[in-house]
Design an enzyme around this catalytic site. Sequence first.
Site, PDB file in Angstrom:
ATOM      1  N   ALA A 132      37.866  39.036  29.226  1.00 15.62           N
ATOM      2  CA  ALA A 132      37.570  37.813  28.475  1.00 15.62           C
ATOM      3  C   ALA A 132      36.972  38.083  27.102  1.00 15.62           C
ATOM      4  CB  ALA A 132      36.611  36.957  29.293  1.00 15.62           C
ATOM      5  N   ASN A 198      31.530  39.926  34.773  1.00 15.64           N
ATOM      6  CA  ASN A 198      32.295  41.180  34.729  1.00 15.64           C
ATOM      7  C   ASN A 198      32.284  41.758  33.315  1.00 15.64           C
ATOM      8  OD1 ASN A 198      33.667  41.582  37.487  1.00 15.64           O
ATOM      9  ND2 ASN A 198      33.883  39.403  37.070  1.00 15.64           N
ATOM     10  N   HIS A 228      31.327  34.339  24.347  1.00 12.27           N
ATOM     11  CA  HIS A 228      30.947  35.734  24.578  1.00 12.27           C
ATOM     12  C   HIS A 228      30.505  36.324  23.253  1.00 12.27           C
ATOM     13  CE1 HIS A 228      32.775  35.515  28.512  1.00 12.27           C
ATOM     14  NE2 HIS A 228      33.816  34.931  27.945  1.00 12.27           N
TER      15      HIS A 228
HETATM   16  N1  LIG Z   1      36.852  41.112  33.229  1.00  7.26           N
HETATM   17  C1  LIG Z   1      36.824  39.830  32.893  1.00  7.26           C
HETATM   18  O1  LIG Z   1      36.739  39.484  31.715  1.00  7.26           O
HETATM   19  C2  LIG Z   1      36.902  38.788  33.945  1.00  7.26           C
HETATM   20  C3  LIG Z   1      37.073  39.110  35.270  1.00  7.26           C
HETATM   21  N2  LIG Z   1      37.187  38.130  36.219  1.00  7.26           N
HETATM   22  C4  LIG Z   1      37.442  38.545  37.612  1.00  7.26           C
HETATM   23  O2  LIG Z   1      38.725  38.083  37.983  1.00  7.26           O
HETATM   24  C5  LIG Z   1      38.682  37.542  39.288  1.00  7.26           C
HETATM   25  C6  LIG Z   1      39.828  36.568  39.494  1.00  7.26           C
HETATM   26  O3  LIG Z   1      39.657  35.440  38.679  1.00  7.26           O
HETATM   27  P1  LIG Z   1      40.421  34.073  38.993  1.00  7.26           P
HETATM   28  O4  LIG Z   1      41.861  34.309  39.191  1.00  7.26           O
HETATM   29  O5  LIG Z   1      39.995  33.092  37.981  1.00  7.26           O
HETATM   30  O6  LIG Z   1      39.765  33.707  40.413  1.00  7.26           O
HETATM   31  P2  LIG Z   1      40.326  32.677  41.507  1.00  7.26           P
HETATM   32  O7  LIG Z   1      39.162  32.401  42.399  1.00  7.26           O
HETATM   33  O8  LIG Z   1      41.043  31.563  40.852  1.00  7.26           O
HETATM   34  O9  LIG Z   1      41.412  33.531  42.314  1.00  7.26           O
HETATM   35  C7  LIG Z   1      41.124  34.697  43.039  1.00  7.26           C
HETATM   36  C8  LIG Z   1      42.340  35.017  43.882  1.00  7.26           C
HETATM   37  O10 LIG Z   1      42.180  36.293  44.493  1.00  7.26           O
HETATM   38  C9  LIG Z   1      42.396  36.168  45.886  1.00  7.26           C
HETATM   39  N3  LIG Z   1      41.664  37.206  46.592  1.00  7.26           N
HETATM   40  C10 LIG Z   1      40.335  37.330  46.735  1.00  7.26           C
HETATM   41  N4  LIG Z   1      40.046  38.450  47.429  1.00  7.26           N
HETATM   42  C11 LIG Z   1      41.235  39.023  47.731  1.00  7.26           C
HETATM   43  C12 LIG Z   1      41.609  40.200  48.430  1.00  7.26           C
HETATM   44  N5  LIG Z   1      40.683  40.990  48.970  1.00  7.26           N
HETATM   45  N6  LIG Z   1      42.928  40.514  48.552  1.00  7.26           N
HETATM   46  C13 LIG Z   1      43.863  39.709  48.014  1.00  7.26           C
HETATM   47  N7  LIG Z   1      43.580  38.578  47.343  1.00  7.26           N
HETATM   48  C14 LIG Z   1      42.277  38.250  47.202  1.00  7.26           C
HETATM   49  C15 LIG Z   1      41.962  34.758  46.223  1.00  7.26           C
HETATM   50  O11 LIG Z   1      42.508  34.324  47.453  1.00  7.26           O
HETATM   51  P3  LIG Z   1      41.731  33.205  48.323  1.00  7.26           P
HETATM   52  O12 LIG Z   1      41.468  32.058  47.395  1.00  7.26           O
HETATM   53  O13 LIG Z   1      42.689  32.901  49.418  1.00  7.26           O
HETATM   54  O14 LIG Z   1      40.457  33.877  48.760  1.00  7.26           O
HETATM   55  C16 LIG Z   1      42.565  34.020  45.022  1.00  7.26           C
HETATM   56  O15 LIG Z   1      43.950  33.857  45.183  1.00  7.26           O
HETATM   57  C17 LIG Z   1      37.254  36.955  39.359  1.00  7.26           C
HETATM   58  O16 LIG Z   1      36.802  36.858  40.693  1.00  7.26           O
HETATM   59  C18 LIG Z   1      36.447  37.977  38.599  1.00  7.26           C
HETATM   60  O17 LIG Z   1      36.039  39.014  39.467  1.00  7.26           O
HETATM   61  C19 LIG Z   1      37.158  36.811  35.881  1.00  7.26           C
HETATM   62  C20 LIG Z   1      36.979  36.442  34.579  1.00  7.26           C
HETATM   63  C21 LIG Z   1      36.817  37.394  33.504  1.00  7.26           C
HETATM   64  O1  LIG Z   2      36.108  34.714  31.954  1.00  4.28           O
HETATM   65  C1  LIG Z   2      34.994  34.794  31.431  1.00  4.28           C
HETATM   66  O2  LIG Z   2      34.630  34.022  30.524  1.00  4.28           O
HETATM   67  C2  LIG Z   2      34.033  35.884  31.811  1.00  4.28           C
HETATM   68  C3  LIG Z   2      33.835  36.064  33.231  1.00  4.28           C
HETATM   69  O3  LIG Z   2      34.052  35.189  34.033  1.00  4.28           O
HETATM   70  C4  LIG Z   2      33.327  37.365  33.671  1.00  4.28           C
HETATM   71  O4  LIG Z   2      32.886  38.153  32.828  1.00  4.28           O
HETATM   72  O5  LIG Z   2      33.364  37.610  34.889  1.00  4.28           O
END
Ligand SMILES: NC(=O)C1=CN([C@@H]2O[C@H](COP(=O)(O)OP(=O)(O)OC[C@H]3O[C@@H](n4cnc5c(N)ncnc54)[C@H](OP(=O)(O)O)[C@@H]3O)[C@@H](O)[C@H]2O)C=CC1
Ligand SMILES: O=C([O-])CC(=O)C(=O)O
Length: 275
Positions: A132, A198, A228
């Site tokens: 992000a 994250n 951010h």
């Molecule tokens: N680095 C960055 O800048 C950022 C990182 N993130 C990370 O990205 C992740 C995903 O974001 P987002 O898509 O918005 O989240 P969502 O909650 O919309 O979706 C997460 C998906 O992953 C699935 N899931 C969870 N655990 C598992 C697993 N062990 N195996 C397979 N599928 C799994 C969930 O399934 P179900 O709903 O059935 O549990 C769901 O389909 C966040 O949780 C966060 O950790 C997010 C934002 C920014």
């Molecule tokens: O998507 C964002 O804005 C940031 C976020 O959730 C993360 O860092 O996990």
Amino acid sequence: MRRLGIIGAGGMTETLLDAVTRGLPAPLEAVTILATRRSAGKAEALLARHGDALAAARLVRTERAAFLADAPQFVAECAGQGAVREHGVAVLETGAELAVISIGALADEALRLGLEQAAARAGARLVLPPGAVGGIDALVAARLSRLEEVTYTGRKPPLAWKGTPAEALLDLATLAEPAIFFDGTAREAAIRYPQNANVAATVALAGAGFEATRVRLVADPTINRNLHEVAVRSAAADFTIRLEGRPSPTNPKTSLTAGLSMAREVLNRVLPLVV
Ligand SMILES: NC(=O)C1=CN([C@@H]2O[C@H](COP(=O)(O)OP(=O)(O)OC[C@H]3O[C@@H](n4cnc5c(N)ncnc54)[C@H](OP(=O)(O)O)[C@@H]3O)[C@@H](O)[C@H]2O)C=CC1
Ligand SMILES: O=C([O-])CC(=O)C(=O)O
């Protein structure tokens, strides 16, 4: 790269698939999603929406063995820190490249080491997309001089902090002014706010490390974007990056730039010009 694997079927996977389909010069050979049983139908629908323009073969698996048997060459983790813990090492052991977006999982030193060792053993690579935030390229370059101070401030509307420890510190529903509810290290932020901080881990790993990177998290009722800010002082350059990200339509915690940053990783492995 002709065979793409994706872990997760949430908001970020939706953003990723939209952007990859738009950017591909030609369809991939295969895209396989590893989904939970609960989300398998959603994963099917996401793949069906893009059809042949995305890939000739479009598969959904709910077991890791079946997912790995599809032989993805590049796996995009878009699921959460738990999924990195559950699947990271096994993916790398196949020799596939693994891009992790739930970078806060690497605040657990044992897990980070385990992933790095698995990658080294298999001759695979563990990739951390900027996600992000922006300016990670400049931060890594500055680290190669000498870092003096790195701070990250993550500011989101109160709704984005629902379901986190912020709820016990603030009344999110009635908050009238911006409130800093966390001020500490990147390690603590990434562990305590796994769906929201994250980026704190990304900044730490790119720069001064988990202990020396100062993080502030803010609930701000005056904004409708995820802000951010990374401020850096170093021997090579001082800079501040301020990025106002629009939240993903299905998950207010996640900014659209996170999924788009993963799409960039995919397209950089397909297109002849890497940028
Ligand atoms: N680095 C960055 O800048 C950022 C990182 N993130 C990370 O990205 C992740 C995903 O974001 P987002 O898509 O918005 O989240 P969502 O909650 O919309 O979706 C997460 C998906 O992953 C699935 N899931 C969870 N655990 C598992 C697993 N062990 N195996 C397979 N599928 C799994 C969930 O399934 P179900 O709903 O059935 O549990 C769901 O389909 C966040 O949780 C966060 O950790 C997010 C934002 C920014
Ligand atoms: O998507 C964002 O804005 C940031 C976020 O959730 C993360 O860092 O996990």
